[in-house]
Design an enzyme around this catalytic site. Structure first.
Site, PDB file in Angstrom:
ATOM      1  N   CYS A   1       6.593  -2.811  -2.558  1.00 41.66           N
ATOM      2  CA  CYS A   1       6.945  -1.784  -1.577  1.00 41.66           C
ATOM      3  C   CYS A   1       7.833  -2.359  -0.469  1.00 41.66           C
ATOM      4  O   CYS A   1       8.063  -3.563  -0.379  1.00 41.66           O
ATOM      5  CB  CYS A   1       5.698  -1.144  -0.999  1.00 41.66           C
ATOM      6  SG  CYS A   1       4.670  -2.271  -0.048  1.00 41.66           S
ATOM      7  N   ASP A   2       8.269  -1.484   0.403  1.00 43.65           N
ATOM      8  CA  ASP A   2       9.391  -1.748   1.302  1.00 43.65           C
ATOM      9  C   ASP A   2       9.308  -3.057   2.085  1.00 43.65           C
ATOM     10  O   ASP A   2      10.260  -3.832   2.116  1.00 43.65           O
ATOM     11  CB  ASP A   2       9.525  -0.599   2.310  1.00 43.65           C
ATOM     12  CG  ASP A   2       9.860   0.718   1.645  1.00 43.65           C
ATOM     13  OD1 ASP A   2       9.905   0.756   0.408  1.00 43.65           O
ATOM     14  OD2 ASP A   2      10.064   1.705   2.362  1.00 43.65           O
ATOM     15  N   LYS A   3       8.204  -3.309   2.774  1.00 43.87           N
ATOM     16  CA  LYS A   3       8.153  -4.464   3.678  1.00 43.87           C
ATOM     17  C   LYS A   3       7.750  -5.740   2.961  1.00 43.87           C
ATOM     18  O   LYS A   3       7.967  -6.837   3.483  1.00 43.87           O
ATOM     19  CB  LYS A   3       7.193  -4.197   4.841  1.00 43.87           C
ATOM     20  CG  LYS A   3       7.499  -2.929   5.607  1.00 43.87           C
ATOM     21  CD  LYS A   3       8.957  -2.841   6.020  1.00 43.87           C
ATOM     22  CE  LYS A   3       9.306  -1.461   6.529  1.00 43.87           C
ATOM     23  NZ  LYS A   3       9.195  -0.374   5.557  1.00 43.87           N
TER      24      LYS A   3
ATOM     25  N   CYS B   1       3.223   1.056  -5.597  1.00 39.11           N
ATOM     26  CA  CYS B   1       4.385   0.174  -5.498  1.00 39.11           C
ATOM     27  C   CYS B   1       4.106  -1.253  -5.969  1.00 39.11           C
ATOM     28  O   CYS B   1       4.943  -1.879  -6.608  1.00 39.11           O
ATOM     29  CB  CYS B   1       4.886   0.143  -4.061  1.00 39.11           C
ATOM     30  SG  CYS B   1       4.961   1.748  -3.262  1.00 39.11           S
TER      31      CYS B   1
ATOM     32  N   SER C   1      13.162   6.384   6.711  1.00 42.69           N
ATOM     33  CA  SER C   1      12.891   5.976   5.346  1.00 42.69           C
ATOM     34  C   SER C   1      14.203   5.876   4.589  1.00 42.69           C
ATOM     35  O   SER C   1      15.192   6.536   4.931  1.00 42.69           O
ATOM     36  CB  SER C   1      11.991   7.009   4.671  1.00 42.69           C
ATOM     37  OG  SER C   1      12.002   6.849   3.270  1.00 42.69           O
TER      38      SER C   1
ATOM     39  N   ASP D   1       4.484   2.757   3.132  1.00 40.90           N
ATOM     40  CA  ASP D   1       5.215   3.635   4.033  1.00 40.90           C
ATOM     41  C   ASP D   1       4.998   5.098   3.661  1.00 40.90           C
ATOM     42  O   ASP D   1       4.772   5.946   4.521  1.00 40.90           O
ATOM     43  CB  ASP D   1       6.713   3.328   3.965  1.00 40.90           C
ATOM     44  CG  ASP D   1       7.068   1.991   4.589  1.00 40.90           C
ATOM     45  OD1 ASP D   1       6.164   1.151   4.721  1.00 40.90           O
ATOM     46  OD2 ASP D   1       8.241   1.788   4.929  1.00 40.90           O
TER      47      ASP D   1
ATOM     48  N   CYS E   1       9.185   3.489  -4.987  1.00 37.27           N
ATOM     49  CA  CYS E   1       9.859   4.791  -4.963  1.00 37.27           C
ATOM     50  C   CYS E   1      11.170   4.764  -5.749  1.00 37.27           C
ATOM     51  O   CYS E   1      11.930   3.799  -5.676  1.00 37.27           O
ATOM     52  CB  CYS E   1      10.137   5.207  -3.533  1.00 37.27           C
ATOM     53  SG  CYS E   1       8.650   5.479  -2.546  1.00 37.27           S
TER      54      CYS E   1
END
Length: 563
Positions: free
Chosen positions: A129-131, A56, A477, A88, A201
């Site tokens: 990535c996500d966070k 990511c 998710s 994640d 993702c």
């Protein structure tokens, strides 16, 4: 009449670099290559979270180099810094996932500390990535110095058996393998094909959801987010962001000028119309809190209710983020919202132009089918709803994209950890009509509020996605699909009614009524909650950093922010 004073582009760094008393500080910096001319210019931080544990954020250093090139070309001196990231997807289903949401706070803390201590005049954050995405914007909000966020971009889809695949297909294939629908060799071939390079993702999962939200918010430049990670144009975008931040600095525009209530409402509408991740509720609440903007969980419901679902994106739809880029990207989505009268116009962005100006100039590819016209929405309302009721008096979020159900009543199957729930799914113990309950996974109880993708994907993979519902005080998710309810608040260990549930209790999830209820009296719920003790976990050890978070964290209904 006085003339407005020009913004001091060295409003912070003068205290670090100027005057005889700062000779020692300058000496340190001369020793690593900064000239006197460099130090006379504005100092601009370039913060990213490159790490070798995931794809990511893998391209972050390359993007940072181009951002720095743009800063230098526009008259600034860049200083690069690195922070952490937790994958994640890789930690999913393990105790390591407890660190994911905690990392959001650590990312914000670390960038804030460096930028504040080193007196940066401006800041570019690069996320992946996500966070890392909300974490970097939370840091910008706290610091309130001129700055912007650049998203590193989505991974391209993989190919398997002649079709495009994303990581979502791998998670769901685990359930397919467990139920005998595919072979172990097919699962292995899929895992080798589904994640073919750098980038986050590929569906409208949490990373792409938050990237879209922050472009709609205006803290990321218009048109920047959906450029894929490995597209050559991403390097041009990075250099342009370096040049742009110097313009933001000269204008004296601060994050507080951009992260306003109308801007946050635009971000929520973008999430709703795209069928985006339920994690956006947590992250936008957190950013609002950092910026001091009043925002409640119920406002997400109000915006989603008036916003049509237009984007045919995974996990509920057909297309990946790269397809959205080819169709017209985030500006096209904003154009739809503008035409619908939903987008708040006149809202400032880091480009110096308003969000509706950018939306009006959106490019739409001929024949694209990723973003539906207003006359033909996928659904008349957005991709999520906020529920309350005697199970979740403080609120929770239900995902509505990717399925047709809006109501489900069934018997509870109660588990006190994600692992126990996953074992039951893989052992074929879950039956059509059940409501799987996974509790003790909230911000304090988890601790860390793990995502349940392994469980939800296994349910879908076994073919039960349309017959089973799931509720949890943990998270989902962005790749989760099905009738799933997350962020149940209060959580079990904080006295939430979810602690009262027992296997066999009748649960009703009703999106139309906005309710999540169990068929029990108030007295019975109170009695059971008083008697509840969270069972010990198999993995007794919890990292000190996560323990600190558990003690400081607030409710998921307020963004699960540590204070």
């Amino acid at each position: 009449m006085s003339t407005p004073t020009a913004f001091d582009v060295k409003h912070k760094s003068r205290a670090l670099t100027e005057g005889p008393e700062r000779a020692a500080a300058r000496a340190y910096l001369h020793g690593i290559g900064y000239s006197a001319e460099d130090l006379a210019k504005p100092i601009v931080g370039v913060a990213h979270s490159w790490i070798e544990t995931m794809p990511c954020n893998y391209n972050n250093p390359v993007l940072a180099a181009k951002v720095k090139e743009g800063i230098r070309a526009a008259g600034g001196t860049p200083m690069e810094l690195n922070t952490i990231a937790i994958s994640d997807g890789i930690t999913m289903g393990t105790a390591g996932m407890r660190a994911s949401l905690v990392s959001r706070e650590v990312i914000a803390d670390s960038i804030e500390l460096v930028a504040s201590a080193h007196h940066f005049d401006a800041l570019v954050t690069i996320s992946g990535c996500d966070k890392t995405i909300p974490g970097t914007v939370m840091a910008l909000a706290r610091l309130d110095i001129p700055g912007l966020m650049l998203y590193g971009g989505s991974i391209r889809p993989g190919w398997f058996k002649g079709e495009e695949v994303t990581i979502q297909h791998v998670f769901e294939a685990v359930g397919q393998f467990a139920s005998g629908k595919i072979t172990e060799e097919e699962l292995h071939q899929l895992e080798e094909a589904a994640s073919p390079g750098a980038g986050a993702c590929g569906g409208q999962f949490t990373a792409n959801t938050m990237a879209m939200a922050f472009e709609a918010l205006g803290i990321s430049p218009a048109g920047s987010s959906m450029v894929p990670a490995e597209d050559g144009h991403k390097l041009d975008v990075a250099k342009q962001c370096g040049e742009l931040v110097m313009d933001v600095l000269r204008r004296g525009q601060r994050p507080s000028d951009v992260i306003t209530k109308p801007a946050l409402e635009n971000a929520i509408a973008a999430v709703a119309t795209s069928g985006g991740s339920t994690n956006a509720v947590l992250h936008l609440l957190a950013v609002a809190r950092e910026m001091g903007v009043p925002l409640t969980i119920d406002e997400f419901e109000q915006i989603s209710e008036r916003t049509p679902l237009l984007c045919d994106l995974q996990p509920g739809g057909r297309f990946a983020a790269t397809d959205l880029y080819e169709a017209g990207g985030v500006p096209l989505v904003l154009k739809r919202l503008l035409d619908a009268g939903i987008l708040n116009p006149g809202v400032a962005t880091v480009t110096g132009r308003t969000i509706d100006e950018h939306a009006a100039e959106a490019r739409e590819s001929d024949g694209q089918v990723v973003v539906r016209p207003l006359s033909n929405p996928i659904k008349p309302t957005g991709g999520f709803a906020i529920l309350r009721g005697n199970v979740s008096p403080d609120g929770c979020v239900v995902k509505l994209s990717g399925h047709e159900r809006r109501k489900h009543t069934g018997p509870a199957r109660v588990f006190d950890s994600e692992e126990d729930g996953m074992k039951a799914v893989l052992a074929h113990e879950i039956e059509a009509g059940d409501v799987v309950v996974i509790r003790g996974e909230g911000p304090a109880g988890g601790p860390g509020m793990r995502e349940m993708l392994a469980v939800t994907a296994a349910i879908v993979g076994e073919g039960l996605g349309e017959q089973v519902a799931l509720i949890t005080d943990g998270r989902f998710s962005g790749a989760t699909r099905g009738f799933m309810v997350a962020h149940v608040a209060p959580e079990a260990v904080r006295g939430g009614p979810i602690a009262a549930l027992q296997t066999g209790d009748e649960l009703t999830i009703d999106a139309d009524a906005g309710r999540l209820d169990v068929a029990l009296s108030e007295e019975e719920i109170a009695s059971r909650v008083a008697a509840y003790v969270q069972p010990p976990r198999a993995d007794e050890h919890v990292d000190v950093a996560i323990q600190k978070y558990a003690k400081l964290v607030g409710s998921a209904a307020e963004g699960a922010v540590a204070r």
